[in-house]
Every structure is written in C-alpha cells, then in structure tokens.
Design an enzyme around this catalytic site. Sequence first.
Site, PDB file in Angstrom:
ATOM      1  N   LYS A  13     -15.810   6.298  77.451  1.00  0.00           N
ATOM      2  CA  LYS A  13     -17.239   6.627  77.404  1.00  0.00           C
ATOM      3  C   LYS A  13     -17.545   7.776  78.364  1.00  0.00           C
ATOM      4  CE  LYS A  13     -19.359   2.128  76.274  1.00  0.00           C
ATOM      5  NZ  LYS A  13     -20.332   1.148  76.766  1.00  0.00           N
ATOM      6  N   ASP A  69     -25.073   0.854  76.176  1.00  0.00           N
ATOM      7  CA  ASP A  69     -24.524  -0.376  75.606  1.00  0.00           C
ATOM      8  C   ASP A  69     -24.370  -0.133  74.112  1.00  0.00           C
ATOM      9  OD1 ASP A  69     -23.640  -3.131  76.322  1.00  0.00           O
ATOM     10  OD2 ASP A  69     -24.942  -3.576  74.628  1.00  0.00           O
ATOM     11  N   PHE A 151     -11.432   5.322  70.888  1.00  0.00           N
ATOM     12  CA  PHE A 151     -11.158   4.013  71.488  1.00  0.00           C
ATOM     13  C   PHE A 151     -11.742   2.923  70.596  1.00  0.00           C
ATOM     14  CE2 PHE A 151     -15.326   2.728  73.312  1.00  0.00           C
ATOM     15  CZ  PHE A 151     -16.025   3.911  73.133  1.00  0.00           C
ATOM     16  N   LYS A 174     -16.648  14.083  66.777  1.00  0.00           N
ATOM     17  CA  LYS A 174     -17.257  12.768  67.023  1.00  0.00           C
ATOM     18  C   LYS A 174     -18.592  12.953  67.746  1.00  0.00           C
ATOM     19  CE  LYS A 174     -16.612   8.123  68.879  1.00  0.00           C
ATOM     20  NZ  LYS A 174     -15.886   7.174  69.734  1.00  0.00           N
ATOM     21  N   ARG A 180     -23.320   7.342  69.901  1.00  0.00           N
ATOM     22  CA  ARG A 180     -23.479   7.739  71.307  1.00  0.00           C
ATOM     23  C   ARG A 180     -24.031   9.156  71.388  1.00  0.00           C
ATOM     24  NH1 ARG A 180     -19.108   6.131  72.404  1.00  0.00           N
ATOM     25  NH2 ARG A 180     -19.841   4.079  72.982  1.00  0.00           N
TER      26      ARG A 180
HETATM   27  P1  IMP Z   1     -19.912  -2.112  76.019  1.00  0.00           P
HETATM   28  O1  IMP Z   1     -19.141  -1.515  77.148  1.00  0.00           O
HETATM   29  O2  IMP Z   1     -20.404  -3.494  76.280  1.00  0.00           O
HETATM   30  O3  IMP Z   1     -21.003  -1.186  75.552  1.00  0.00           O
HETATM   31  O4  IMP Z   1     -18.841  -2.308  74.864  1.00  0.00           O
HETATM   32  C1  IMP Z   1     -18.912  -1.637  73.712  1.00  0.00           C
HETATM   33  C2  IMP Z   1     -17.731  -2.038  72.835  1.00  0.00           C
HETATM   34  O5  IMP Z   1     -18.074  -1.654  71.494  1.00  0.00           O
HETATM   35  C3  IMP Z   1     -16.483  -1.248  73.200  1.00  0.00           C
HETATM   36  O6  IMP Z   1     -15.641  -1.952  74.059  1.00  0.00           O
HETATM   37  C4  IMP Z   1     -15.839  -1.024  71.834  1.00  0.00           C
HETATM   38  O7  IMP Z   1     -15.076  -2.134  71.469  1.00  0.00           O
HETATM   39  C5  IMP Z   1     -17.048  -0.927  70.915  1.00  0.00           C
HETATM   40  N1  IMP Z   1     -17.498   0.480  70.811  1.00  0.00           N
HETATM   41  C6  IMP Z   1     -18.621   1.045  71.307  1.00  0.00           C
HETATM   42  N2  IMP Z   1     -18.678   2.350  71.033  1.00  0.00           N
HETATM   43  C7  IMP Z   1     -17.550   2.623  70.362  1.00  0.00           C
HETATM   44  C8  IMP Z   1     -17.037   3.824  69.810  1.00  0.00           C
HETATM   45  O8  IMP Z   1     -17.588   4.929  69.919  1.00  0.00           O
HETATM   46  N3  IMP Z   1     -15.858   3.693  69.167  1.00  0.00           N
HETATM   47  C9  IMP Z   1     -15.193   2.519  69.027  1.00  0.00           C
HETATM   48  N4  IMP Z   1     -15.612   1.370  69.536  1.00  0.00           N
HETATM   49  C10 IMP Z   1     -16.807   1.421  70.200  1.00  0.00           C
END
Ligand code: IMP
Length: 196
Positions: A13, A69, A151, A174, A180
Amino acid sequence: MKSIVFATSNEHKIYEVQSKFDCDNVDIKIIPVTQPFEPEENGTNFLENAYIKAFEAAKIMGVPAFADDSGLCVDALGGLPGIHSARYAPTRDEKITKLLNALKDFPQEQERKAHFSCAISLVTPEGEELFSTESQCNGYIIKELHGTNGFGYDPVFYVKEYNKTFAELDIDKKNRISHRALALNNFIKFIKNNKS
Ligand code: IMP
C-alpha cells in the site's frame, strides 16, 4: 518536501500510494507509523475501519494521519470477504484458494462479479475527521492466478479495461483505475485545496 503519516504496515500500500503521489506531482513523502501498529479493526464498514486506523496512528504520532481500509467484495458471496479480506485466511495463497473454492459452483463470468472498495480517512490526534472518501473498482474473479505484480487478491481480479488481472498491470496502470487510485484522486484534490 512535506510529509504525511500513513496508518499502515502494508508495504504494498505504501508503494502504491507513494507512486500515485509522485505521478500526480503531489510533493509529499509518506511516513509509516514508527511504532508497532495493530489497531483493532472492529468497524462495520470500510469507512469506520479507515477512521479507527487513522485515529490510532494520529494518536501515536501526534499529528494528523490518514488510513486506507480496503477489501474485495464478491457478489455471489454476499459481499464477502469484504471488510474481512485481510483475515479471510492466514496467507495470500490460502486466501485465494479459499476464494476460488467458495466460487466453484459459480462457473460463469457473470456469476463471478466482484469489486474492490477503498475508504480513506484523515484524522487528527484529537479524533476529528478532516476528510473521508470511498471508491470502488469493478471486475470479476477468474479461475486461475495470472500475473505476479501487486498483492493480495490481485492475481484473480480481472478488469475489462485492460483485459488483464490487477497482478498483470504495472503500477502506473493499476494506479489509473484501482479502488485505491480513485479514492486517492479525491484525497489528492482535498490536499491540493488545503495546502497548509
Ligand atoms: P486492510 O489492511 O485491512 O485494508 O486489508 C485489506 C486487504 O484487502 C488486503 O490485505 C488484501 O488482502 C485486500 N486488498 C485490498 N486492496 C487490495 C488490492 O489493491 N489488491 C489486492 N488485494 C487487496
């Protein structure tokens, strides 16, 4: 150069957000939270969890912080894994395997529709929310993994715009269409209008 605290320990991120800032000529360097950072994400939606993370980081760092998030919502699974995307299974591979298994009775493309959602919140150490936004990117879940970039669920999230998965796109592509990137476009407008 100015700096801003980003409430995450996810290096992917950080890379995506810093690349987007650089590409959009936002002269701001991202600073990760400098202490162990594991806020309890017990909100009921992406916006609530973004606020929780940003507030926690702002308290630790003593300056306003922003958080993202995000997660994958699959129509046939009633929106799951949704806000549970990060905790859906222990590893990246297990998450994808679990997702593909859950969709095994939905073989057609139109049954595998999904979207990524991203909420961004900017919060002061006192808990005042200065800005928030949420954006989505639509696609569908393919049956095998394609690509090695990105990821999380990127290798199975297929987007029509490029006829590729997110994991087959380079960061610039992307960052044109992702959930995002779209949320960051709104955040960048806010930053540019509130320069101090
Ligand atoms: P957070 O850190 O709680 O926002 O977790 C978001 C989770 O959603 C990540 O660990 C990924 O598994 C998934 N995720 C969020 N954004 C992406 C992305 O851009 N690509 C792939 N998976 C994503």
